[in-house]
Scaffold this motif. Structure first.
Motif, PDB file in Angstrom:
ATOM      1  N   GLN A 296      -1.545  -1.927   8.167  1.00 27.77           N
ATOM      2  CA  GLN A 296      -2.900  -1.420   7.926  1.00 27.77           C
ATOM      3  C   GLN A 296      -3.429  -0.772   9.205  1.00 27.77           C
ATOM      4  O   GLN A 296      -3.398  -1.379  10.276  1.00 27.77           O
TER       5      GLN A 296
ATOM      6  N   ARG B 261      -8.821   4.217   9.416  1.00 32.05           N
ATOM      7  CA  ARG B 261      -9.000   5.650   9.159  1.00 32.05           C
ATOM      8  C   ARG B 261     -10.489   5.916   8.985  1.00 32.05           C
ATOM      9  O   ARG B 261     -10.932   6.273   7.904  1.00 32.05           O
TER      10      ARG B 261
ATOM     11  N   LEU C 178      -4.428   5.393   0.860  1.00 31.18           N
ATOM     12  CA  LEU C 178      -5.675   5.479   1.617  1.00 31.18           C
ATOM     13  C   LEU C 178      -6.717   4.786   0.748  1.00 31.18           C
ATOM     14  O   LEU C 178      -6.802   5.072  -0.446  1.00 31.18           O
TER      15      LEU C 178
ATOM     16  N   TYR D 202       0.328   0.598   4.299  1.00 32.94           N
ATOM     17  CA  TYR D 202       1.727   0.918   4.023  1.00 32.94           C
ATOM     18  C   TYR D 202       2.394  -0.307   3.422  1.00 32.94           C
ATOM     19  O   TYR D 202       2.185  -1.421   3.893  1.00 32.94           O
TER      20      TYR D 202
ATOM     21  N   ASP E 296      -5.772   8.008  -2.208  1.00 42.42           N
ATOM     22  CA  ASP E 296      -4.599   8.865  -1.998  1.00 42.42           C
ATOM     23  C   ASP E 296      -3.364   7.980  -2.015  1.00 42.42           C
ATOM     24  O   ASP E 296      -3.390   6.877  -1.478  1.00 42.42           O
ATOM     25  N   LYS E 297      -2.299   8.456  -2.644  1.00 40.01           N
ATOM     26  CA  LYS E 297      -1.050   7.685  -2.722  1.00 40.01           C
ATOM     27  C   LYS E 297       0.114   8.583  -2.366  1.00 40.01           C
ATOM     28  O   LYS E 297       0.212   9.683  -2.906  1.00 40.01           O
TER      29      LYS E 297
ATOM     30  N   THR F  36       2.373   4.514   0.725  1.00 47.93           N
ATOM     31  CA  THR F  36       1.167   4.503   1.553  1.00 47.93           C
ATOM     32  C   THR F  36      -0.058   4.903   0.742  1.00 47.93           C
ATOM     33  O   THR F  36      -0.004   5.840  -0.040  1.00 47.93           O
TER      34      THR F  36
ATOM     35  N   SER G 173     -12.700   3.069   5.983  1.00 50.44           N
ATOM     36  CA  SER G 173     -11.449   3.190   5.226  1.00 50.44           C
ATOM     37  C   SER G 173     -10.230   2.836   6.065  1.00 50.44           C
ATOM     38  O   SER G 173     -10.261   2.837   7.294  1.00 50.44           O
ATOM     39  N   SER G 174      -9.178   2.504   5.337  1.00 49.35           N
ATOM     40  CA  SER G 174      -7.929   2.081   5.954  1.00 49.35           C
ATOM     41  C   SER G 174      -6.777   2.807   5.274  1.00 49.35           C
ATOM     42  O   SER G 174      -6.864   3.144   4.092  1.00 49.35           O
ATOM     43  N   ARG G 175      -5.702   3.004   6.026  1.00 50.64           N
ATOM     44  CA  ARG G 175      -4.464   3.429   5.389  1.00 50.64           C
ATOM     45  C   ARG G 175      -3.518   2.243   5.413  1.00 50.64           C
ATOM     46  O   ARG G 175      -3.349   1.596   6.445  1.00 50.64           O
TER      47      ARG G 175
END
Ligand code: APR
Length: 384
Positions: free
Chosen positions: A205, A208, A184, A216, A254-255, A182, A212-214
């Motif tokens: 998707q 956020r 960000l 997976y 972020d990962k 995942t 922005s999107s998170r």
């Protein structure tokens, strides 16, 4: 020091229980090992299902806890680039989930409990449980409590479950053999929560914030480590799986990786100790039931403790574990069902299972009763 209920852990389960007991006039003390900022900033779940939000509405806490939350309507299930919009609320008699990031839920529950005069002790280290079969005692660095009951709401790695003699517990662990990578990223959020089923692997998707999107991406644990993937490769995979060659690729901030595992401990009680939330069970993120299950446990436990302490009726407390386990297994099955539907379509899967996954997906659009069942599970159930 004495209290009616010692609550171990101030996550979603512990804080919900504390607020519900406070509303019912039952005294409780919450012991949390971390400090306040850690608890408030932890980002995890994000969807409160309809049943979960009803718990707060029923307790008169809707304004305090869910005010202003965005109501979810569509879930986009994209099949090999082909969009399908599932309107859950319309299949579930208008019951809709709301987007409530866990940090917000936790902050609001904390504030409400403290403003109501609640006793919550942060940085309570070395919690240990004693005399659970008689009058429980809880010791921690700098203090000791005596309580009629202990609520173990301290998550998967807490002390509560381990305080039950091993011979009294049966545990079920399941490794789904699936990993999620995942990230960000600075990328325009999708209009609706998006899950993409593709022969290249599953991807999702979620919004956020406004910019922005998170995302997976499914990966094969053991066979690959996506933390080594160059960001360009991640974007390439996302474009492929989402079937969106124009997906703009921004900075990845972020990962993380998540391995899909499930766990259930039975029973969820031992003498005067009751487990709730992740202390008793872990569910995969598919279907977003982890936090909702924690809240449902807390609700059942609050009602049962209130009956025991206020009305001297310990019947609901004795059936607490059975009541919660029925929902736990129901949700585990749903989560597994959903997991298979969206992951088994990949080229890595057995060809027979790929066809089954497609049949499962097709049924949602062809059979209104299947759609109603899916929507009902998404909304959450009052299963008793
Ligand atoms: N003593 C006191 N507190 C403890 C201890 C301990 N030994 N161990 C853990 N805790 C605290 C943690 O710091 C945390 O604040 O217990 C809390 C447990 O919270 P969670 O792990 O969030 O568990 P729970 O409340 O059951 O909520 C679980 O919410 O995040 C979602 O989907 C997620 O399924 C998950 C659900």
């Amino acid at each position: 020091e004495m209290t009616d209920v010692a609550i171990i852990g101030a996550g979603p389960a512990g804080l919900t229980l504390a607020n519900l007991l406070q509303r019912n006039g039952i005294s409780c003390v919450v012991l949390e090992s971390r400090d306040r900022s850690h608890v408030e900033d932890r980002q995890r779940a994000g969807v409160l299902d309809h049943y979960g939000s009803e718990i707060f509405a029923k307790a008169g806490l809707a304004d305090a806890v869910i005010a202003g939350a965005y109501r979810e309507k569509f879930l986009e299930l994209r099949y090999e680039g082909e969009p399908h919009f599932f309107d859950g609320p319309s299949h579930a008699g208008g019951r809709a989930g709301v987007i409530v990031p866990q940090q917000l839920l936790v902050r609001r529950l904390l504030t409400t409990f403290l403003e109501g005069g609640g006793d919550l002790r942060f940085a309570a280290k070395d919690v240990a449980l004693h005399d659970l079969t008689t009058t429980p005692r809880v010791t921690y660095a700098g203090g000791e409590l005596t309580a009629s009951y202990v609520a173990g709401c301290d998550g998967f790695h807490g002390v509560s479950r381990g305080s039950i003699p091993a011979a009294e517990l049966t545990t079920y662990s399941f490794d789904h053999g699936i990993g999620w990578y995942t990230v960000l990223a600075e990328a325009p959020p999708p209009r609706h929560a998006l899950m993409a089923i593709s022969e290249h692997g599953f991807a999702a998707q979620f919004a956020r914030g406004p910019h922005s999107s998170r995302f997976y991406l499914e990966y094969r644990p053991g066979a690959e480590d996506p933390r080594e993937w160059p960001d360009d490769y991640t974007w390439e995979q996302l474009r492929l799986r989402l079937g969106d060659p124009d997906l703009p690729g921004g900075a990845i901030t972020d990962k993380e990786i998540v391995e899909m595992r499930s766990f259930v401990a039975e029973p969820m009680a031992y003498a005067n100790l009751f487990l709730a939330g992740d202390a008793a069970h872990i569910i995969t993120p598919m279907g977003a039931k982890g936090m909702n299950l924690a809240l449902a446990d807390a609700d059942v436990l609050a009602t049962a403790l209130t009956a025991a302490l206020r009305d001297a009726d310990d019947g609901p407390l004795r059936s607490y574990s059975d009541t919660c386990l029925r929902r736990t297994w129901d949700y585990q099955e749903f989560s597994r069902w959903f997991t298979e539907m969206v992951h088994d379509a990949g080229a890595q899967s057995d060809p027979f299972r790929r066809r089954l996954a497609k049949a499962r997906f097709d049924r949602l659009w062809a059979n209104p009763k299947a759609a109603a069942w899916f929507a009902d599970m998404m909304a959450g159930t009052a299963l008793l």
